[in-house]
Enzyme design. Structure first.
Site, PDB file in Angstrom:
ATOM      1  N   SER A 129      46.311  41.444  45.649  1.00  0.00           N
ATOM      2  CA  SER A 129      45.571  42.494  44.932  1.00  0.00           C
ATOM      3  C   SER A 129      45.135  43.664  45.790  1.00  0.00           C
ATOM      4  O   SER A 129      43.994  44.122  45.702  1.00  0.00           O
ATOM      5  CB  SER A 129      44.315  41.922  44.270  1.00  0.00           C
ATOM      6  OG  SER A 129      44.657  41.274  43.124  1.00  0.00           O
ATOM      7  N   ASP A 174      42.521  40.690  38.426  1.00  0.00           N
ATOM      8  CA  ASP A 174      42.340  41.183  39.796  1.00  0.00           C
ATOM      9  C   ASP A 174      41.092  42.048  39.918  1.00  0.00           C
ATOM     10  O   ASP A 174      40.273  41.865  40.819  1.00  0.00           O
ATOM     11  CB  ASP A 174      43.558  41.997  40.236  1.00  0.00           C
ATOM     12  CG  ASP A 174      44.825  41.177  40.174  1.00  0.00           C
ATOM     13  OD1 ASP A 174      44.718  39.940  40.039  1.00  0.00           O
ATOM     14  OD2 ASP A 174      45.916  41.760  40.225  1.00  0.00           O
TER      15      ASP A 174
END
Ligand code: GLA
Length: 390
Positions: A129, A174
């Site tokens: 991420s 995320d």
């Protein structure tokens, strides 16, 4: 996280790039590892992510005149945000531009001009991420300029930046993980309702190791959007059979098994992954609560197999690293983490087996793939925050 000396050096770099004037603020947003619950977020399912220590820093200072000047130290690239018409330039700074645009539009109106420098220790395009981390660091940076967003607003703005501005149809996991993570906790998040619970990570005598395959992946180029489309199609066909459902995660295993024959094979495999993975997340959360690394490891291995064989988002390198890791003594279980198609494997390992694991696995992996893997021992860390340097 980087230590204060390293951050101070970057403050000096900032001043030599943008000149010396007022105070520079330092913001940090971590990357994340998803323990289990992969490709369930955009199917309204459960996920179990946590923040890691590595992340993205943003140094930011108001300036006098637009445009906002940006610099990525990791990439060695400059960029600008031209106002008032913020448009996409197809470069790294689009994540920043998207956040800037939607934060202004939806929450705080005009944002003063600024200079910003980004740096960090999070590998890019590795399923950890880095984009959500860049977006969330930017949210905090804008906060220091007077454009403050709540965590909920931040998640919405960042996700919109990624979906609508950059054009990646990611789910909510995320951005949520990076914003809401708490040290020593894993987040159990229901991606449909956004209800969540912090589950203390206290598996005794175990460590979590993130192994990078050495192969970067690209979400936009990958089959990520194709998988989303397949899931939507599976949902609509299954709903015609079992009755309308809001998302795939609303089907029970029983309902799915009774109806799977009625949809094309590939779609059934995709749906099977999502529906069973969701159950695995619930079980994994229980393992964390009861302190059961053995069952958790078992679930990690099953999750990997499902992503490999049913959802088909793994890769040769991910499978090789997972297989080698799983075969080592003292490894409870391991799986690819993130979207797939390259990136990282997370392994749950007995503490006293760590040294042997780190001594053997890199060589074995290299023999099979001729790629250099990198390994980091990690513990669940804190979410995005402003950093006090002095
Ligand atoms: C990427 C996306 C997330 C999620 C995962 C797969 O990280 O950004 O929203 O879909 O892939 O679980």
């Amino acid at each position: 996280m980087l230590d204060k000396v390293e951050i101070s050096k970057k403050l000096i770099d900032f001043e030599s790039r943008f000149g010396r004037s007022g105070k520079i603020d330092v913001c940090f947003a971590p990357g994340r590892v998803n323990l289990i619950g992969e490709h369930t977020d955009y199917n309204g399912g459960l996920v179990l992510p946590f923040a890691i220590q590595q992340g993205t820093y943003m140094l930011v200072r108001p300036s006098v005149l637009p445009p906002a000047r940006l610099y990525s130290d990791q990439l060695g690239l400059e960029a600008r945000i031209m106002t008032p018409d913020v448009t996409k330039k197809n470069d790294w700074a689009d994540y920043v531009r998207g956040v800037y645009l939607y934060a202004g539009e939806t929450v705080c109106g005009e944002i003063p001009p600024f200079d910003a420098m980004y740096f960090g220790d999070l590998p890019l395009d590795s399923g950890l991420s880095s984009s959500a981390s860049l977006e969330m660091a930017t949210v905090l940076g804008l906060g220091s300029l007077g454009c403050r967003l709540s965590k909920e607003e931040a998640v919405k703005v960042c996700r919109r930046a990624e979906n609508d501005f950059v054009g990646v149809a990611c789910g909510v996991m995320d951005q949520f993980a990076v914003a809401f993570a708490r040290e020593r906790n894993v987040i159990l998040l229901d991606c449909d309702t956004l209800e969540y619970r912090q589950i203390p990570y206290n598996l005794k005598d175990t460590v979590l190791v993130v192994g990078h395959t050495g192969v970067r992946r690209s979400l936009t180029d990958s089959e990520y959007n194709e998988r989303r489309r397949e899931c939507a199609e599976a949902l609509s066909l299954l709903s015609a059979r079992v009755g309308p459902r809001k998302n795939l995660s609303r089907l029970t295993i029983k309902e799915f098994e009774e109806a799977r024959w009625s949809i094309p094979d590939t779609l059934a495999l995709r749906a099977q992954h999502v529906i069973y993975e969701n159950v695995r997340v619930e079980e994994a959360a229980r393992c964390l609560e009861t302190g059961d690394p053995e069952t958790l490891g078992y679930l990690l291995n099953r999750s990997h197999e499902s992503l490999r064989d049913l959802f088909e988002v793994s890769s040769f390198e991910l499978d090789t690293l997972q297989e080698i890791s799983a075969a080592q003594p003292g490894v409870w279980g391991c799986r690819m983490t993130g979207a797939g198609f390259g990136g990282c494997v997370i392994s749950l390992i007995k503490k006293d087996a760590l040294e042997r694991y780190l001594g053997r696995v890199p060589g074995l992996y290299w023999q099979s793939t001729h790629c250099d893997a990198g390994f980091v021992v990690t513990t669940p860390g804190e979410g995005a925050m402003e950093v006090e340097v002095l």
